[in-house]
Design a protein around this motif. Sequence first.
Motif, mmCIF file in Angstrom:
data_model
loop_
_atom_site.group_PDB
_atom_site.id
_atom_site.type_symbol
_atom_site.label_atom_id
_atom_site.label_comp_id
_atom_site.label_asym_id
_atom_site.label_seq_id
_atom_site.Cartn_x
_atom_site.Cartn_y
_atom_site.Cartn_z
ATOM 1 N N PRO A 41 45.098 15.221 21.604
ATOM 2 C CA PRO A 41 45.555 13.899 21.150
ATOM 3 C C PRO A 41 45.786 12.934 22.303
ATOM 4 O O PRO A 41 46.196 13.334 23.398
ATOM 5 C CB PRO A 41 46.863 14.213 20.420
ATOM 6 N N VAL A 42 45.544 11.680 22.029
ATOM 7 C CA VAL A 42 45.784 10.631 23.018
ATOM 8 C C VAL A 42 47.274 10.324 23.130
ATOM 9 O O VAL A 42 47.797 10.084 24.216
ATOM 10 C CB VAL A 42 45.009 9.347 22.638
ATOM 11 N N ASP A 43 47.972 10.345 22.000
ATOM 12 C CA ASP A 43 49.349 9.859 21.961
ATOM 13 C C ASP A 43 50.397 10.947 22.187
ATOM 14 O O ASP A 43 51.582 10.717 21.968
ATOM 15 C CB ASP A 43 49.614 9.152 20.629
ATOM 16 N N GLN A 44 49.980 12.121 22.629
ATOM 17 C CA GLN A 44 50.921 13.202 22.922
ATOM 18 C C GLN A 44 50.726 13.649 24.362
ATOM 19 O O GLN A 44 49.609 13.639 24.884
ATOM 20 C CB GLN A 44 50.680 14.381 21.974
ATOM 21 N N GLY A 74 42.827 6.710 41.941
ATOM 22 C CA GLY A 74 42.368 6.535 40.577
ATOM 23 C C GLY A 74 43.486 6.371 39.567
ATOM 24 O O GLY A 74 44.649 6.676 39.825
ATOM 25 N N ALA A 75 43.120 5.870 38.406
ATOM 26 C CA ALA A 75 44.079 5.626 37.337
ATOM 27 C C ALA A 75 44.471 6.923 36.644
ATOM 28 O O ALA A 75 43.705 7.882 36.597
ATOM 29 C CB ALA A 75 43.473 4.665 36.315
ATOM 30 N N VAL A 76 45.681 6.945 36.113
ATOM 31 C CA VAL A 76 46.100 8.018 35.207
ATOM 32 C C VAL A 76 46.610 7.364 33.930
ATOM 33 O O VAL A 76 47.219 6.292 33.969
ATOM 34 C CB VAL A 76 47.187 8.923 35.831
ATOM 35 N N ASP A 77 46.348 8.002 32.799
ATOM 36 C CA ASP A 77 46.689 7.426 31.503
ATOM 37 C C ASP A 77 47.888 8.135 30.893
ATOM 38 O O ASP A 77 47.868 9.356 30.685
ATOM 39 C CB ASP A 77 45.488 7.528 30.545
ATOM 40 N N LEU A 78 48.922 7.372 30.596
ATOM 41 C CA LEU A 78 50.112 7.899 29.943
ATOM 42 C C LEU A 78 49.839 8.115 28.459
ATOM 43 O O LEU A 78 48.860 7.578 27.912
ATOM 44 C CB LEU A 78 51.274 6.935 30.135
ATOM 45 N N PRO A 79 50.672 8.900 27.774
ATOM 46 C CA PRO A 79 50.475 9.094 26.326
ATOM 47 C C PRO A 79 50.410 7.758 25.601
ATOM 48 O O PRO A 79 51.184 6.840 25.870
ATOM 49 C CB PRO A 79 51.713 9.902 25.917
ATOM 50 N N GLY A 80 49.458 7.666 24.679
ATOM 51 C CA GLY A 80 49.276 6.442 23.908
ATOM 52 C C GLY A 80 48.323 5.452 24.544
ATOM 53 O O GLY A 80 48.081 4.380 23.984
ATOM 54 N N THR A 81 47.768 5.784 25.725
ATOM 55 C CA THR A 81 46.815 4.888 26.386
ATOM 56 C C THR A 81 45.535 5.642 26.717
ATOM 57 O O THR A 81 45.530 6.867 26.866
ATOM 58 C CB THR A 81 47.387 4.297 27.683
ATOM 59 N N THR A 82 44.461 4.876 26.837
ATOM 60 C CA THR A 82 43.169 5.420 27.260
ATOM 61 C C THR A 82 42.587 4.475 28.301
ATOM 62 O O THR A 82 43.188 3.451 28.645
ATOM 63 C CB THR A 82 42.179 5.530 26.089
ATOM 64 N N ASP A 110 42.570 0.717 27.764
ATOM 65 C CA ASP A 110 43.776 -0.094 27.945
ATOM 66 C C ASP A 110 43.977 -0.550 29.387
ATOM 67 O O ASP A 110 44.865 -1.366 29.659
ATOM 68 C CB ASP A 110 45.006 0.699 27.492
ATOM 69 N N ARG A 111 43.203 -0.061 30.303
ATOM 70 C CA ARG A 111 43.316 -0.464 31.697
ATOM 71 C C ARG A 111 42.821 -1.907 31.877
ATOM 72 O O ARG A 111 42.221 -2.473 30.961
ATOM 73 C CB ARG A 111 42.505 0.491 32.583
ATOM 74 N N PRO A 112 43.046 -2.526 33.036
ATOM 75 C CA PRO A 112 42.585 -3.899 33.263
ATOM 76 C C PRO A 112 41.110 -4.072 32.947
ATOM 77 O O PRO A 112 40.271 -3.276 33.383
ATOM 78 C CB PRO A 112 42.883 -4.123 34.748
ATOM 79 N N ALA A 113 40.791 -5.108 32.201
ATOM 80 C CA ALA A 113 39.420 -5.350 31.760
ATOM 81 C C ALA A 113 38.510 -5.694 32.927
ATOM 82 O O ALA A 113 38.935 -6.296 33.923
ATOM 83 C CB ALA A 113 39.402 -6.482 30.739
ATOM 84 N N ILE A 114 37.254 -5.325 32.795
ATOM 85 C CA ILE A 114 36.260 -5.630 33.824
ATOM 86 C C ILE A 114 35.982 -7.124 33.879
ATOM 87 O O ILE A 114 35.932 -7.723 34.959
ATOM 88 C CB ILE A 114 34.968 -4.840 33.556
ATOM 89 N N ALA A 154 36.981 1.624 32.295
ATOM 90 C CA ALA A 154 35.687 2.308 32.232
ATOM 91 C C ALA A 154 35.959 3.798 32.098
ATOM 92 O O ALA A 154 36.945 4.304 32.637
ATOM 93 C CB ALA A 154 34.849 2.024 33.477
ATOM 94 N N PRO A 155 35.100 4.508 31.389
ATOM 95 C CA PRO A 155 35.308 5.954 31.200
ATOM 96 C C PRO A 155 34.866 6.740 32.423
ATOM 97 O O PRO A 155 34.217 6.215 33.324
ATOM 98 C CB PRO A 155 34.423 6.268 29.993
ATOM 99 N N GLY A 156 35.213 8.033 32.437
ATOM 100 C CA GLY A 156 34.736 8.917 33.487
ATOM 101 C C GLY A 156 35.857 9.605 34.221
ATOM 102 O O GLY A 156 37.043 9.358 33.997
ATOM 103 N N VAL A 157 35.467 10.495 35.116
ATOM 104 C CA VAL A 157 36.387 11.283 35.928
ATOM 105 C C VAL A 157 36.172 10.909 37.392
ATOM 106 O O VAL A 157 35.037 10.875 37.878
ATOM 107 C CB VAL A 157 36.142 12.791 35.724
ATOM 108 N N LEU A 158 37.261 10.590 38.098
ATOM 109 C CA LEU A 158 37.225 10.277 39.521
ATOM 110 C C LEU A 158 36.195 9.185 39.825
ATOM 111 O O LEU A 158 36.282 8.099 39.274
ATOM 112 C CB LEU A 158 36.977 11.564 40.318
ATOM 113 N N SER A 159 35.212 9.432 40.685
ATOM 114 C CA SER A 159 34.278 8.385 41.099
ATOM 115 C C SER A 159 33.393 7.886 39.964
ATOM 116 O O SER A 159 32.775 6.820 40.088
ATOM 117 C CB SER A 159 33.391 8.886 42.246
#
Length: 388
Positions: free
Chosen positions: A116-119, A329-337, A340-344, A359-364
Motif C-alpha cells: 500500500p501507498v498509504d501505509q 534522491g527523494a524518499v516518499d512518506l506514507p500517502g505520497t508517491t 506528488d514530488r515537485p512537477a517537472i 518521475a518514476p524509478g529507482v535511484l538514477s
Amino acid sequence: MDRITVTVVGGGFAGLTAAITAAEAGAEVTVREAHHTLGGRARTAEGQYRTNEGPHAIYSGGPHWTWLKQRGLLGPLAPLPPREVLRMRFHRGGALRRTPPLALLRLGRHKAEQAPVDQDFLTWATGLVGEEGARAAAHYAAVALFHHDPGSLSAAFVQERFRRASALPPEAHYPRGGWGALIERMAGRAWDLGVRIETSTRVTELPAPGSPLIVATSLDAARHLLRDETLTWTGGRTTLVDLALTTRPGDPFVVSDLDAPGWIERFTAQDPTVAPPGQQLIQGQIPIAPHESKADGLARAEHLLDAGFPGWRDRTVWRRASVAANRTGAVDLPGTTWRDRPAIDRGNGVYLAGDQVAAPGVLSEVSFNSAMEAVTLALTSSRLEVAR
C-alpha cells in the motif's frame, strides 16, 4: 524553420541525458555546469582511488540501461566474480552471518504493486513476516534509500527498492573505472552532437523568457535559482565512508547491516582498477537521523568494519568521510508517491530534471526519466521527436 535552442543548467547525469536527447531531436543545446568538471553526483574522484559519492550502480532493469546501451554509452562493465557473491555477509543480532533471514526471502516474493501507498513499510511488512523480519528487510533496503528509518516510509516505495536491491541475479552493475567513465562517454556523445558545454559557469539568474530552460540540478539549487520555496521534498542524511585497505584474502564483498540501516561494500571485488594493486577500496553508507552527527555514523561504520574486516585499522592506507544531506534522491512518506514530488513543468518554458522530482524509478532512473520528460515537454511546441 529555425532550430530551437535549449539551455541545460547542470552537467550531471540528468543534464547530459537531457542535452543528448534534445540534440538528437535537432535542437541547439548549451550545457552550463558550475563545477570545473562534469558529473554532478555521478562524478568519480580523480587520482588513485576512484571513489563515487557513495555506492553507485546501474540497475539493468531500468530504462536508462537500454538507452545507454543503444548509444554505445554503457561501456565496459565490471563483472562480479561468482565467488564474491558468496562473500556477502549479514550483520544480524550483533553477529556476522552468511545467510539472510527467511523473512527477507518471503517478503521478496511480494510485488511492489501489492504494497500500500498509504501505509508505512514496517507496519505492512510486519503483517506478512513479523516485526523482526520486517525491520531486517527495511534495513536491507537502505542500500537504495540512504534514509535512517526506512520502515517509516511508504510501503509501496520501499518494497519496490527492496525487491530490486535483492533481485537474483543481481540487477546492479558497475561501470568499469567508476561512474566518471560513463559521464565521459556521455559528454563525448554530446560533443559529437554539437552540444556546447560550458564548465565553471554558475547560473545565478534565469535567462529572459523564450527558449526552453532545463534545470538539472539538486532541488536545493533549483529552489534558489527559480526563487520557488515550494521546491522541497523529503530526503535523507548519510555518513559516507571511503577506505583503502591492504589486500587480505577472505575479505567479504558486502556487509549489510540488518540491525540498523548500513551498507559496507568492497568495490574492488568487481573492479580492481578503482584502487592501486594490492589495495582494496571499501565504500560504505550509514544513514543518520536529523539529530545525529557524522561521528555517530562513523561509529556504526567502524562497528561493521570490525565485524567484517579484521585488522582493518592496521591495514588502512587512506581514509575519508563526509555527510551527504538531501543529496541521495527523494524518499516518499506514507500517502505520497513520485507524482506528488515537485512537477517537472514549472511554467514559462522552465523544466526540472533530477532525482527528487515527479518521475518514476529507482535511484538514477528518476534523473533519467525526468530528463526525458523535460526534453519532451520542452520540444513539444517545435514538433521535434524525442528518440527513446
